[in-house]
Design a protein around this motif. Structure first.
Motif, short mmCIF file in Angstrom:
data_model
loop_
_atom_site.label_atom_id
_atom_site.label_comp_id
_atom_site.label_asym_id
_atom_site.label_seq_id
_atom_site.Cartn_x
_atom_site.Cartn_y
_atom_site.Cartn_z
N LEU A 1 0.58 -0.88 0.03
CA LEU A 1 -0.27 0.44 -0.16
C LEU A 1 0.52 1.28 0.13
N ARG A 2 0.67 2.06 -0.64
CA ARG A 2 1.31 4.06 -1.02
C ARG A 2 0.02 4.69 -0.76
N LEU A 3 0.45 5.50 0.75
CA LEU A 3 -0.13 6.66 1.05
C LEU A 3 0.15 7.53 -0.06
N ALA A 4 -0.93 8.51 -0.84
CA ALA A 4 -1.02 9.62 -1.14
C ALA A 4 -0.05 11.06 -0.21
N CYS A 5 0.68 11.31 0.61
CA CYS A 5 1.38 12.52 1.36
C CYS A 5 1.19 13.84 0.32
N PRO A 6 0.77 14.33 0.48
CA PRO A 6 0.64 15.94 -0.26
C PRO A 6 2.02 16.86 -0.61
N HIS A 7 2.80 16.26 0.82
CA HIS A 7 4.41 16.83 0.51
C HIS A 7 5.13 15.99 -0.22
N CYS A 8 5.10 14.57 0.20
CA CYS A 8 5.95 13.75 -0.69
C CYS A 8 6.02 13.35 -2.26
N GLY A 9 4.59 13.33 -1.35
CA GLY A 9 4.05 12.07 -3.43
C GLY A 9 3.61 10.34 -2.30
N PRO A 10 3.21 9.64 -3.17
CA PRO A 10 2.88 8.52 -3.11
C PRO A 10 4.09 7.71 -2.24
N ARG A 11 3.76 6.98 -0.87
CA ARG A 11 4.61 6.42 -0.24
C ARG A 11 4.72 5.42 0.71
N PRO A 12 5.38 4.42 0.57
CA PRO A 12 5.33 3.26 0.90
C PRO A 12 4.17 3.50 2.48
N VAL A 13 3.43 2.38 2.46
CA VAL A 13 3.06 2.68 4.04
C VAL A 13 3.92 2.06 5.53
N GLU A 14 4.68 1.80 4.75
CA GLU A 14 6.38 1.42 6.19
C GLU A 14 6.68 2.89 6.87
N GLU A 15 6.25 3.53 5.67
CA GLU A 15 6.85 4.96 6.53
C GLU A 15 5.52 5.53 7.54
N TRP A 16 4.51 4.98 7.24
CA TRP A 16 3.37 5.81 7.76
C TRP A 16 3.29 5.37 9.20
N THR A 17 2.35 5.98 9.98
CA THR A 17 2.03 5.24 11.69
C THR A 17 0.77 6.00 11.20
N TYR A 18 -0.21 4.66 11.92
CA TYR A 18 -1.92 4.88 11.45
C TYR A 18 -2.07 5.72 13.08
N GLY A 19 -2.88 6.66 12.69
CA GLY A 19 -4.16 6.79 13.92
C GLY A 19 -5.09 6.88 14.10
N GLU A 20 -5.69 6.39 14.74
CA GLU A 20 -6.71 6.11 14.96
C GLU A 20 -7.66 7.04 15.47
N VAL A 21 -8.83 7.69 14.86
CA VAL A 21 -9.60 8.35 15.13
C VAL A 21 -10.75 7.94 15.92
N PRO A 22 -10.98 8.27 18.02
CA PRO A 22 -12.50 7.56 18.26
C PRO A 22 -13.31 7.98 17.14
N ASP A 23 -14.57 7.31 17.49
CA ASP A 23 -15.79 7.82 16.56
C ASP A 23 -16.83 6.85 17.53
N PRO A 24 -16.92 7.90 19.13
CA PRO A 24 -17.85 7.05 19.25
C PRO A 24 -19.43 7.73 18.80
N PRO A 25 -20.22 6.68 19.22
CA PRO A 25 -21.74 7.09 18.25
C PRO A 25 -22.48 8.04 18.63
N ASP A 26 -22.77 9.30 18.41
CA ASP A 26 -23.99 9.71 18.80
C ASP A 26 -24.77 9.68 19.63
N HIS A 27 -25.88 8.29 19.63
CA HIS A 27 -26.78 8.05 21.00
C HIS A 27 -26.15 7.40 21.96
#
Lengths: 74, 405
Positions: A3-29
């Motif tokens: 997987l390559r992720l498109a970085c606006p600064h660096c262009g498409p870069r392999p996922v190894e360079e990236w760290t995933y950040g979980e975005v909490p998404d508690p439902p409204d109810h």
């Protein structure tokens, strides 16, 4: 290919360079504070499909990026 | 691969999907089938349907690296997996089917002081709770597995010892699923392949069955034994899970002409290896870092996994990669399974099996069956309830998964 992720600064870069950040998404109810905290801490939407995510480009520009990805394809 | 399935296992396929069952199990993998098998054999509950979207054992049950072991780091997990190890060793006798169960022993290598401390602690916890893991010196490592290069190619990963679990074994994954399926089917359980669950039937908050692409099926209890896609099903019941789905890859080499006896793993270097009954060397490592439902395999994985492997086991250099594949794993937050009630009436889960599900198949099914039959959570799996996240008692044990996460 990995997987390559498109970085606006660096262009498409392999996922190894990236760290995933979980975005909490508690439902409204969930309105009770404790329930929301438990959900924020542990529960995940785990979306099967198109999803907006936060990724940190640790091996590149070292900026947080907002990236849209289809989890069924990548 | 053709193992003359029909000649070896008498699978009695039921064509007629009834409109109602006492128990509907979603997912015809190891855990779904084991739950059905134990419901039928231990509790006489046979009004059961197992619904499988593809063919049985086609998900993670058909993609794992078939290692059976109990060398976990926390008491609750050691007890649970040791139960599973015991059940596995009796499964051939019980089902009358050869699952190619082979007690090989597992060598878990360490490379320095922190790892040594870990494995000493693991040995003590294991022995206290019923598993036979022992700490081994570098000399003993050499005796158990002479192929290991103790100097690790002269690099920083010199082998300083490890732990050894004589109880560890492998089994043929398809045959495990088939043996359990046969045992369940001949007692009256319906297994429906090519039957996709598209939704859940609800009465208020209660789950009363499933909607399938062959019509609705009502059920007294609906059990999710789904693998990587579990969050999608649970969301239909209004249940949110502490699960993120990640791909896990593995590969086999061509035939290695000599016998390689033990299972060898290094969590620090991030790979594990065993030899299949056909002689292929089977290698695996950590999950892909991105949460994903993609079954795509990558060259990067091959290189990440091969480098430590050929460093510790130099003979692997002369082999070539035959096949590589990917499964999508339901990784729980604390790297431990989640079994039991969900807070929604009529809807149970056995999930969070991540990269460690195969070894838990017999005990997971046995305990889930007992829970369904008695409507009480058995003591062995009580620590693994979904409630633990709300109650702040996580079963955090990532160091025991054998892979890097």
């Amino acid at each position: 290919m990995v997987l390559r992720l498109a970085c606006p600064h660096c262009g498409p870069r392999p996922v190894e360079e990236w760290t995933y950040g979980e975005v909490p998404d508690p439902p409204d109810h969930l309105t009770e504070a404790d329930e929301r905290d438990v959900d924020r801490g542990f529960m995940m939407g785990n979306t099967e499909g198109v999803k907006v995510e936060r990724w940190f480009h640790a091996g590149g520009c070292r900026r947080w990026q907002t990236i849209t990805r289809d989890t069924t394809l990548d | 691969m053709n193992e003359f399935i029909e000649a070896q296992v008498a699978l009695g396929w039921e064509q007629n999907l009834r409109s109602s069952y006492d128990v509907v199990i979603v997912g015809g993998g190891g855990h779904g089938m084991s739950t059905a098998y134990h419901l039928a054999t231990r509790h006489g509950i046979t009004d059961v349907a197992v619904l499988e979207r593809g063919y049985i054992g086609s998900g993670n049950s058909g993609r794992n690296t078939t290692i059976i072991r109990a060398n976990y780091g926390i008491p609750e997990a050691v007890r649970f997996y040791q139960r599973s190890v015991d059940l596995y060793s009796r499964l051939e006798e019980e089902t009358g089917r050869w699952i190619m169960h082979d007690r090989k022993g597992l060598l878990w290598l360490v490379h320095g002081t922190p790892g040594t401390r870990n494995e000493r602690a693991r040995s003590i916890v294991n022995q206290a709770f019923g598993a036979d893991t022992v700490y081994v010196t570098p000399e003993e490592v050499g005796e158990i597995c002479p192929e290991v290069d103790m100097n690790a190619g002269g690099g920083e990963y010199r082998v300083t010892g490890g732990s050894y679990s004589p109880h560890a074994a492998t089994a043929r994954h398809d045959r495990v699923v088939w043996a359990l399926a046969e045992g369940a089917m001949k007692r009256g359980v319906h297994v429906h392949q090519r039957t996709a669950v598209t939704g859940l039937l609800k009465d208020g908050d209660r789950v009363t069955g499933v909607m399938t692409d062959r019509g609705p099926v009502t059920a007294g209890v609906t059990v999710s034994a789904v693998g990587g896609h579990v969050s999608t099903l649970a969301a239909m019941a209004g249940v949110r899970l502490p699960i993120r789905t990640h791909p896990l890859q593995a590969f086999v080499t061509n035939h290695y002409a000599r016998t390689f006896r033990p299972i060898v793993a290094s969590a620090e270097m991030g790979f594990y290896v065993s030899q299949t009954p056909r002689g292929e060397m089977l290698l695996g490592a950590g999950i892909d870092s991105q949460p994903s439902y993609s079954y795509r395999s990558s060259y990067e994985f091959l290189s990440h996994c091969s480098l430590p492997a050929v460093t510790l086991l130099p003979f692997l250099r002369d082999l070539t990669v035959l096949r590589q594949w990917t499964g999508v794993c339901d990784m729980s937050v604390d790297m431990s399974p989640i079994m039991g009630y969900t807070g929604v009436d009529g809807f149970l889960v056995t999930t969070g099996w991540g990269t460690w599900g195969f070894k838990g198949i017999p005990a997971g099914g046995e305990q889930m069956a007992e829970l369904i039959a008695t409507d009480r959570t058995p003591e062995l799996i009580a620590p693994f309830s979904l409630n633990r996240f709300k109650e702040d008692r996580l079963m955090f044990d990532p160091g025991s998964t054998g892979t890097t996460h």
